[in-house]
Design an enzyme around this catalytic site. Structure first.
Site, short mmCIF file in Angstrom:
data_model
loop_
_atom_site.label_atom_id
_atom_site.label_comp_id
_atom_site.label_asym_id
_atom_site.label_seq_id
_atom_site.Cartn_x
_atom_site.Cartn_y
_atom_site.Cartn_z
CG ASN A 43 38.98 27.44 42.71
OD1 ASN A 43 38.82 26.40 42.07
ND2 ASN A 43 38.03 28.35 42.82
CD GLU A 45 35.76 29.27 46.55
OE1 GLU A 45 34.67 29.00 47.07
OE2 GLU A 45 35.87 29.97 45.52
CB CYS A 54 44.44 31.36 43.37
SG CYS A 54 43.54 32.88 43.64
CD GLU A 56 45.69 31.31 38.93
OE1 GLU A 56 45.03 30.87 39.90
OE2 GLU A 56 45.25 32.19 38.17
CB CYS A 87 43.94 37.10 41.26
SG CYS A 87 45.03 36.30 42.46
CB CYS A 90 47.95 34.15 41.03
SG CYS A 90 47.17 33.20 42.35
N1 THU Z 1 40.49 32.13 41.40
C1 THU Z 1 41.54 31.35 41.03
O1 THU Z 1 41.72 30.23 41.54
N2 THU Z 1 42.38 31.82 40.09
C2 THU Z 1 42.20 32.98 39.39
O2 THU Z 1 43.00 33.30 38.53
C3 THU Z 1 41.04 33.84 39.68
C4 THU Z 1 40.26 33.46 40.88
C5 THU Z 1 39.55 31.61 42.41
C6 THU Z 1 39.60 32.21 43.77
C7 THU Z 1 38.22 31.89 44.29
O3 THU Z 1 38.23 30.57 44.80
C8 THU Z 1 37.36 31.92 43.06
O4 THU Z 1 38.23 31.81 41.94
C9 THU Z 1 36.51 33.17 42.91
O5 THU Z 1 37.30 34.31 42.99
#
Ligand code: THU
Length: 140
Positions: A43, A45, A54, A56, A87, A90
């Site tokens: 991820n 951010e 994300c 994925e 999520c 994704c």
């Molecule tokens: N996140 C992912 O990268 N993948 C997931 O399947 C769930 C959530 C990340 C997004 C954000 O950077 C952090 O997790 C918190 O939600």
């Protein structure tokens, strides 16, 4: 299902590079293309929160950028009480390149905790097959 050790190792390595200063929740993901090659992501951010990516998304992007548009298996790894699954957005992103039967693994520090067919995570989904040749016309 045999634990996909190569996917897990790739996702863990990517997770180590997660840029998650806002949530503090580091995620790694890996997808396997039809060739067998593995593509990983973490991820990423952003100070403007909604612009974050994300893990994925990043892994899928690496897969497509390498010229592969069929994903046969995916894995997500994070440190959470319940295994982290993709999520909703994704799940849809995976749907673009993976079949309903494609196994999606959820892992934590101990390894793969659960495996779900993509179709069970995103039932009755909308995807590329909904476009008939006729519906692809430029102007309806
Ligand atoms: N996140 C992912 O990268 N993948 C997931 O399947 C769930 C959530 C990340 C997004 C954000 O950077 C952090 O997790 C918190 O939600």
């Amino acid at each position: 299902m045999i634990a996909p050790e190569d996917l897990l190792a790739a996702a863990r390595a990517a997770r180590a590079h997660a840029h998650a200063p806002y949530s503090g929740f580091a995620v790694g993901a890996a997808v396997r293309g039809a060739s067998g090659r593995v593509y990983a992501g973490c991820n990423v951010e952003n100070a403007a929160y909604p612009q974050g990516l994300c893990a994925e998304s990043v892994a899928i992007g690496a897969c497509v950028a390498a010229g592969e548009t069929e994903i046969v298996e995916a894995l997500v790894v994070a440190d959470s009480p319940a295994p982290t699954t993709p999520c909703g957005a994704c799940r849809q992103r995976l749907r673009e390149f993976a079949a309903d039967e494609a196994p999606i693994h959820a892992a934590d520090a101990d390894g793969v905790r659960a495996t779900y067919p993509l179709g069970s995570l995103l039932p009755h989904s909308f995807g590329p097959s909904h476009f008939s040749p006729a519906s692809r016309k430029a102007s309806p």
